[in-house]
Motif scaffolding. Structure first.
Motif, mmCIF file in Angstrom:
data_model
loop_
_atom_site.group_PDB
_atom_site.id
_atom_site.type_symbol
_atom_site.label_atom_id
_atom_site.label_comp_id
_atom_site.label_asym_id
_atom_site.label_seq_id
_atom_site.Cartn_x
_atom_site.Cartn_y
_atom_site.Cartn_z
ATOM 1 N N GLU A 41 0.846 -1.125 -0.047
ATOM 2 C CA GLU A 41 -0.075 0.214 0.012
ATOM 3 C C GLU A 41 0.851 1.117 -0.060
ATOM 4 O O GLU A 41 0.613 2.392 -0.664
ATOM 5 N N GLU B 153 -10.445 -2.836 -4.160
ATOM 6 C CA GLU B 153 -10.591 -1.883 -3.490
ATOM 7 C C GLU B 153 -10.025 -0.889 -4.339
ATOM 8 O O GLU B 153 -9.174 -1.069 -5.382
ATOM 9 N N TYR C 63 -8.045 2.814 -4.953
ATOM 10 C CA TYR C 63 -6.909 3.635 -4.566
ATOM 11 C C TYR C 63 -6.926 4.873 -5.188
ATOM 12 O O TYR C 63 -6.735 4.709 -6.324
ATOM 13 N N TYR C 64 -6.356 5.889 -4.402
ATOM 14 C CA TYR C 64 -5.709 6.939 -5.354
ATOM 15 C C TYR C 64 -4.360 7.191 -4.593
ATOM 16 O O TYR C 64 -4.274 7.459 -3.295
ATOM 17 N N ASN D 1 -1.705 5.786 -2.297
ATOM 18 C CA ASN D 1 -1.703 4.730 -1.064
ATOM 19 C C ASN D 1 -2.843 5.136 -0.263
ATOM 20 O O ASN D 1 -2.991 4.776 0.849
ATOM 21 N N LEU D 2 -3.920 5.974 -0.711
ATOM 22 C CA LEU D 2 -5.149 6.329 0.009
ATOM 23 C C LEU D 2 -6.311 5.590 -0.584
ATOM 24 O O LEU D 2 -6.767 5.748 -1.624
ATOM 25 N N GLU D 3 -6.715 4.807 0.430
ATOM 26 C CA GLU D 3 -8.067 3.751 -0.038
ATOM 27 C C GLU D 3 -9.289 4.729 0.000
ATOM 28 O O GLU D 3 -9.575 5.360 0.592
ATOM 29 N N ASN E 266 -14.232 0.177 -1.290
ATOM 30 C CA ASN E 266 -14.167 -1.214 -1.028
ATOM 31 C C ASN E 266 -15.427 -1.846 -1.804
ATOM 32 O O ASN E 266 -16.454 -1.597 -1.357
ATOM 33 N N ARG F 55 -12.865 11.636 1.679
ATOM 34 C CA ARG F 55 -11.578 11.155 0.901
ATOM 35 C C ARG F 55 -11.597 11.590 -0.546
ATOM 36 O O ARG F 55 -10.688 11.906 -1.285
ATOM 37 N N THR G 158 -9.465 14.082 -2.598
ATOM 38 C CA THR G 158 -8.541 13.770 -3.593
ATOM 39 C C THR G 158 -8.725 14.409 -4.903
ATOM 40 O O THR G 158 -8.002 14.968 -5.833
#
Length: 315
Positions: free
Chosen positions: A196, A228, A230-231, A233-235, A238, A294, A298
């Motif tokens: 990750e 999952e 991700y952008y 290493n940010l989840e 899910n 989040r 982003t």
């Protein structure tokens, strides 16, 4: 309330408006499910907030996800549903990307497979880039990689328990003996430290998890059919190819009860509404939960939820 600028408050309102219009134009129905429930999610690694009335006679939990309630609705024959709701999770104190309360988007589509759900998520990002706020989204830059490929690329190991434990030992990632770790424990030690943390900038779909991490997803060809989003290493999200077999699902819930007990956490009863919905029949479907704060961070850029979330830093 975390004090936000007028500009950010307007941005949040437009963000939610664009999201709702996106789903309405695709014939999804917006659902409204309880935030306070008698039985919380069973997930062993999530900690729900407990709520009590002044008299102590009423007791419940704030939801960590609307998943169980939305699956009850799926069993009623609705095939395209979504919800934007407040969710609550304890833990991760001090993280700039975690707030005890946050907005979640969760939606389900009957008859859809994981590849189709990935395409749908890409379409959603394209619309947000066009109609909400341009953030340079390029469909061709989105990466789709299996978990096994990611572990090989970033950790130089496979995803079997033996290979994970060998990698943990070589990199001195844990002092807990291998024989005292479950497969899930070894997986996450390697994943968080070596995978990750090194995911490339941009959007990535990580798919096909070891069966021990299938959670509420189907197992096909030896893998938990989930992904999952991700952008870097940010989840962000899910997703599951939803498990619909009531016997298998109850068996997994029993295993999660054992795991919660082994972790020293409160063991919750199985949600009777979800169990009933599984027996009545949930259609073949895909579902995903996306952390909207989040995602907004982003899109707008920034380093902390404090910049865009009214819920951040209240405790």
């Amino acid at each position: 309330m975390n004090e936000l600028s007028r500009e950010i408050l307007v941005k949040r309102a437009k963000f939610l408006s664009v999201l709702r219009r996106f789903f309405e134009e695709r014939n999804y129905l917006e659902m409204d499910t309880p935030c306070l429930k008698a039985v919380p999610s069973m997930e062993p690694y999530l900690d729900p907030f407990q709520v009590r009335s002044p008299s102590g006679k009423e007791r419940g939990f704030l939801i960590t996800s609307p998943e169980y309630s939305l699956k009850e609705i799926l069993s009623k024959g609705l095939e395209r549903i979504y919800e934007i709701t407040h969710t609550f999770r304890s833990g991760e104190e001090g993280s700039p990307y975690h707030s005890a309360e946050f907005l979640m988007l969760e939606f389900y589509t009957a008859g859809m497979r994981l590849d189709g759900l990935m395409d749908f998520c890409v379409e959603l990002l394209e619309v947000l880039d066009r109609d909400f706020h341009p953030f340079g989204f390029e469909k061709k830059s989105v990466r789709r990689i299996s978990v096994a490929e990611a572990f090989r690329e970033f950790a130089n190991c496979g995803i079997s328990k033996e290979e994970l434990d060998r990698t943990i030992s070589l990199n001195k990632l844990s002092e807990i003996p291998a024989e005292k770790r479950a497969t899930e424990d070894s997986f996450f030690i390697v994943f968080l430290n070596l995978v990750e943390a090194h995911l490339p900038k941009g959007f990535t779909f990580l798919y096909d998890y070891p069966p021990e991490l299938a959670a509420l997803s189907k197992i096909e060809s030896g893998f938990g059919k989930r992904f999952e989003l991700y952008y870097g290493n940010l989840e962000l999200g899910n997703a599951f190819q939803e498990l619909t077999d009531p016997v298998e699902q109850v068996s997994r819930f029993r295993s999660e009860q054992v795991l919660r007990n082994n972790l020293g956490k409160e063991v919750f009863p199985i949600d009777s509404g979800l169990e009933r919905a599984l027996k009545e029949g949930i259609p073949e479907s895909c579902g995903i939960s996306i952390g909207l704060d989040r995602l907004l961070l982003t899109i707008l850029g920034g380093g902390s939820l404090r910049e865009i979330s009214p819920y951040f830093g209240r405790f």
